[in-house]
Write an enzyme that holds these catalytic residues in place. Structure first.
Site, PDB file in Angstrom:
ATOM      1  CD  GLU A  48      -2.574   1.011   2.659  1.00  0.00           C
ATOM      2  OE1 GLU A  48      -3.696   1.752   2.861  1.00  0.00           O
ATOM      3  OE2 GLU A  48      -2.437   0.054   3.306  1.00  0.00           O
ATOM      4  CE  LYS A 117      -7.475   1.585   3.058  1.00  0.00           C
ATOM      5  NZ  LYS A 117      -6.168   1.871   3.787  1.00  0.00           N
ATOM      6  CB  CYS A 153      -4.820  -1.807   3.672  1.00  0.00           C
ATOM      7  SG  CYS A 153      -4.343  -2.268   5.328  1.00  0.00           S
ATOM      8  N   GLY A 297      23.960  -1.328  34.340  1.00  0.00           N
ATOM      9  CA  GLY A 297      23.908  -2.912  35.182  1.00  0.00           C
ATOM     10  C   GLY A 297      22.328  -3.252  35.462  1.00  0.00           C
ATOM     11  CB  SER A 301      20.215   0.121  30.360  1.00  0.00           C
ATOM     12  OG  SER A 301      21.291  -0.564  31.358  1.00  0.00           O
ATOM     13  CG  ASN A 377      14.090  13.691  40.220  1.00  0.00           C
ATOM     14  OD1 ASN A 377      13.967  12.444  40.018  1.00  0.00           O
ATOM     15  ND2 ASN A 377      13.072  14.177  40.398  1.00  0.00           N
ATOM     16  CE  LYS A 525       7.788  12.878  35.704  1.00  0.00           C
ATOM     17  NZ  LYS A 525       8.428  11.806  36.527  1.00  0.00           N
TER      18      LYS A 525
END
Length: 561
Positions: A48, A117, A153, A297, A301, A377, A525
């Site tokens: 598509e 479409k 689709c 560690g 991550s 922080n 956030k």
């Protein structure tokens, strides 16, 4: 037009376009057509909107972009004067002042037809009604003497368009798709395709694109169902492929010759492969030379580092340990061991001078006040600033490593560990992160560039999670156990359940209320967070569009326990 043939060889080009890079997409289409011609294909089908790349979103509102796509389509049409395969290719199409999501049929040196479409998706990550007009009732295209229906689709997700094509004489269905990955979507696609086959009695070719596009990953996994519902062809997932299928005309209609079926990745394997592909394409399509990330560690991550090496190769991944006084020797050893297993560049840059400098600068304002999360922080923000400086100096993109559990409840520092250009774990809960770490130590995707076998030290997977921002800290000091938190978040985010329904599942009412509160107040956030791969039905991003300013809270009856 060539004479009717009792058989058609159809090339299915499951390819990876780049949104907006029309020249690249055209060159890729030409290359694929040459390959199809060498294999004596009569037709080549592309996904598509292939010339534009899917999904182009508001790019198609730019007249210059639509014109460039049309020009590329006309250039490709001229190629077909050579007598090679006819082309069915997706392109935005402007006609009578309306813009359509279209498939152009190119043959004999010209535009020989088009399909527009009809059903425009307008839910979840899709908003095609914003930019495209609804096409008329679809009509089949005559391709090399065969009446072919080309529903696009979403056109097969409801019965109408396929029924119209059948009534108009379609003998075979070729369906170009831009269908993004999410868990269970392969089963949903098959169920929808099977329903259309059962209703129409026509074979159906389902061709899907692959590749990462911002937060979406297209997994390919194209397939063919014959008119009796049997699966004749299964193409691979998460990688490019081109398959030649042979459709034969019989007394009962068209029939696709069965091929050996490719085994698809499922469950956690599919999630991991999607994250690797999404990361690889985000970095490569945006032309970053590599990535840099903080290797703490911890489990998050470590998984991001493994995904990055699988996506890009060890030479393009730079891991940095950023220790402070609360960083344990165990974390230092585990990070170093992980970097060694992955073969990446690994540097240690202590952050004490930066943190102490911030604290000294703030001392006049903070005099007489107790230390709290503000100072914690500062550690995270010092790390984020250092990683961004490395990115600025060397060009590598910063990867952020927050999982869906942390992103969900705001257990992350804005402008600190949330710094970064992309987050492969954004739609994976913490419990799923652990599962993928264990998975990666005995399996990797076929296209992975990382090491075989163990990639993440076992101790990283088994130790208690901690942010190490103060003495003896663990995540469960602030959060419920992740098994509890993840189930509550899943109920709130993916299922949109009421608090009462979640409590009825066996959760403590106070914990459920706390998680809801944290979920809502962290919206500001999340709105500023990096994009990341979507793997669930409801990701934080285009799926879940909650207002930041939001006074609503679900409540429980006073006697709820």
């Amino acid at each position: 037009m060539t004479a009717f043939r009792p058989a058609l060889r159809i090339a299915l080009a499951q390819l990876n376009p780049i949104v907006g890079d029309i020249g690249f997409n055209l060159a890729r289409a030409r290359q694929a057509r040459q390959q199809a011609a060498a294999e004596n294909a009569d037709i080549i089908l592309f996904p598509e909107l292939f010339l534009a790349g899917y999904s182009p979103e508001d790019l198609v509102l730019k007249p210059a972009f639509v014109t460039a796509c049309r020009t590329a389509c006309e250039d490709l049409a001229r190629d077909t004067i050579d007598g090679g395969p006819a082309v069915l290719i997706g392109v935005p199409w402007l006609e009578n002042g309306e813009l359509y999501n279209a498939v152009a049929l190119l043959d004999d040196g010209k535009l020989a037809g088009k399909s527009l479409k009809v059903d425009l998706p307008n839910y979840g990550v899709f908003d095609e009604k914003r930019v495209f007009a609804t096409g008329p009732s679809p009509q089949p295209l005559i391709v090399r003497g065969v009446c072919i229906g080309v529903p696009i689709c979403e056109d097969i997700w409801t019965p109408g368009p396929v029924a119209a094509l059948k009534d108009a004489g379609a003998e075979l269905l070729l369906v170009p798709n831009g269908s993004p990955y999410r868990r269970t979507v392969d089963a949903e696609r098959e169920a929808i395709a099977r329903a259309r086959v059962n209703e129409s009695g026509l074979p159906l070719v389902y061709l899907n694109q692959i590749g990462g596009q911002d937060e979406l990953v297209f997994d390919g996994a194209s397939f063919v169902l014959n008119s009796d519902g049997t699966r004749a062809v299964q193409m691979p997932a998460f990688r490019e492929a081109m398959t030649i299928i042979e459709a034969q005309h019989t007394a009962q209609g068209w029939h696709v010759v069965p091929q050996t079926l490719v085994q698809l990745e499922r469950d956690e394997q599919a999630d991991y492969a999607a994250c690797v592909l999404g990361l690889r394409d985000y970095v490569n399509k945006n032309r970053f030379p590599g990535v840099v990330l903080g290797l703490s560690g911890g489990v998050d991550s470590a998984l991001v580092a493994a995904m990055a090496v699988d996506a890009l190769g060890a030479e393009r991944v730079h891991c940095v340990m950023l220790p402070f006084r609360y960083t344990s020797s165990e974390s230092l050893n585990d990070a170093a061991a992980c970097a060694k297993l992955l073969g990446v560049r690994y540097d240690i840059l202590p952050i004490a001078p930066a943190v102490e400098g911030f604290e000294a600068a703030l001392a006049p304002l903070f005099a007489g006040m107790q230390r709290d999360t503000t100072e914690e922080n500062l550690q995270s923000r010092a790390r984020g600033t250092i990683l961004m400086a490395i990115s600025n100096k060397f060009g590598a993109m910063v990867l952020t490593t927050g999982n869906k559990s942390e992103v969900g409840v705001g257990y992350a520092t804005l402008y600190g560990d949330m710094n970064g250009g992309f987050n492969p774990l954004k739609d994976l809960y913490k419990t799923e992160v652990f599962k993928l770490c264990t998975l990666r130590n005995h399996w990797k995707p076929e296209s992975a560039m990382g090491p075989d076998g163990m990639a993440i030290p076992e101790r990283i997977i088994t130790k208690v999670p901690t942010a190490e921002l103060r003495e003896n800290q663990t995540d469960q000091d602030s959060l419920p156990p992740y098994e509890v938190l993840d189930d509550i978040l899943h109920a709130l985010v993916e299922e949109e359940l009421s608090l009462a329904a979640i409590v009825a599942r066996g959760h403590d009412a106070q914990i459920v209320q706390k998680v809801q509160r944290l979920l809502y107040i962290a919206e500001y956030k999340r709105r500023q967070s990096a994009p990341g791969v979507k793997v669930t039905r409801q990701n934080f991003g285009r799926d879940r569009r909650y207002p930041i300013t939001n006074g609503f809270r679900d409540t429980l009856e006073p006697n709820s326990k």
